[in-house]
Design an enzyme around this catalytic site. Sequence first.
Site, mmCIF file in Angstrom:
data_model
loop_
_atom_site.group_PDB
_atom_site.id
_atom_site.type_symbol
_atom_site.label_atom_id
_atom_site.label_comp_id
_atom_site.label_asym_id
_atom_site.label_seq_id
_atom_site.Cartn_x
_atom_site.Cartn_y
_atom_site.Cartn_z
ATOM 1 N N GLU A 50 0.820 -1.200 0.000
ATOM 2 C CA GLU A 50 0.000 0.000 0.000
ATOM 3 C C GLU A 50 0.864 1.266 0.000
ATOM 4 O O GLU A 50 0.593 2.220 -0.728
ATOM 5 C CB GLU A 50 -0.928 0.007 1.230
ATOM 6 C CG GLU A 50 -1.899 -1.174 1.273
ATOM 7 C CD GLU A 50 -1.364 -2.364 2.030
ATOM 8 O OE1 GLU A 50 -2.180 -3.111 2.600
ATOM 9 O OE2 GLU A 50 -0.125 -2.570 2.039
ATOM 10 N N SER A 166 20.268 -39.805 -14.484
ATOM 11 C CA SER A 166 18.978 -39.106 -14.490
ATOM 12 C C SER A 166 19.009 -37.786 -15.241
ATOM 13 O O SER A 166 17.987 -37.107 -15.320
ATOM 14 C CB SER A 166 18.534 -38.840 -13.046
ATOM 15 O OG SER A 166 19.481 -38.026 -12.373
ATOM 16 N N THR A 194 20.123 -38.640 -1.876
ATOM 17 C CA THR A 194 20.288 -37.742 -3.024
ATOM 18 C C THR A 194 21.641 -37.045 -2.966
ATOM 19 O O THR A 194 22.324 -36.900 -3.989
ATOM 20 C CB THR A 194 19.157 -36.684 -3.030
ATOM 21 O OG1 THR A 194 17.901 -37.352 -3.215
ATOM 22 C CG2 THR A 194 19.353 -35.681 -4.156
#
Length: 364
Positions: A50, A166, A194
Amino acid sequence: MNEFMKRAVELAYRGEGGADPNPLVGAVIVKNGRIIGEGWHKRCGDAHAEVNAFNSLTENCEGAEMFVTLEPCAHYGKTPPCALAVVKNKIKKVYVGIPDPNPKVSGKGIEIMKNAGIEVETGLMENECRELNKVFLKYIKTGLPYVHSKFAMSLDGKTACYTGESKWISCEDSRAEVQKLRNKYIGIMAGINTVLADDPQLTCRLENGRDPYRIIVDSSLKIPLSAKVIGNDGRCIVAAVSDDSERIKALEDKGVRVIKTKPENGRVDLKDLMQKLGALEINGILLEGGGTLNFAAIKSGIIDEVTAYIAPKIIGGSMAKTPFEGEGFAKIADCMQLTDLNVRKLGMDIVINGKAVQNVHGNS
């Protein structure tokens, strides 16, 4: 009127990567059907939407209307109350997308404006405004991070070949979009498998993007001290149940924050981890886990949203990895369900997104 609130929503999204843990907010000031000022909340601690809209005015705004995606704040924090700024600038009417559930606001901003004689209308483009602030809305109500599970897979549901290769299953356009998600969420979470297999950095590669906190679920503290994910910025968090004080100190000396959780079958209790991350003002997490962590996340009920990038490739192989592994569900009735589905084409890939819903056993 919708066109002006739509513009406010568009502006609000520009705050991704900077505003959190504050909400994303956009504001548009309209006079005689013309936009004369607009702004958004750019960064936590900086001026709110605002105020930025008032600072951009091209003419006097007395008697104008304001369209704002979230109720103007009513409390003194790092900035003064926006509701008072609206009153001071003599706005005639305010259209509010959704009320602010923050207990410090929670209708008080609307009350301030109404008491000053300003007409207030709520609920304009409410669904879009809720989607805009899905992370903030969950966090402010529960203190828990919003968890968005993202993965790429082949058409036959594989995330890698049986050899472990991958790169790359998804197309370039999909990978570029993922960088935007990494900028959007303040945290990114992956499992130790991972890290050991791919040694990823888990950073945001957008120009002027923000690197998320890198959260590694590593129950036994197997993470190598040389892992790229540790980095040198103090934004790596390792969640564990191990009591190995020597190992913990070695990680802390590298700038890593080690969080110990309650054990769940000898592993990190993900629900407990979410409580602890929420206490650190980590309000949203992009889950880029492997199959084991992803399924544990389902079982623990922490997943709120899922996005699958599906490539038109067939990999095959009974030993090839899939997005969700673990023990699996014994019955279809127990499976995680998705709702509010959105399906689209992105480059060569198909992207499916949906919200996770509770099943009959209480899991997400």
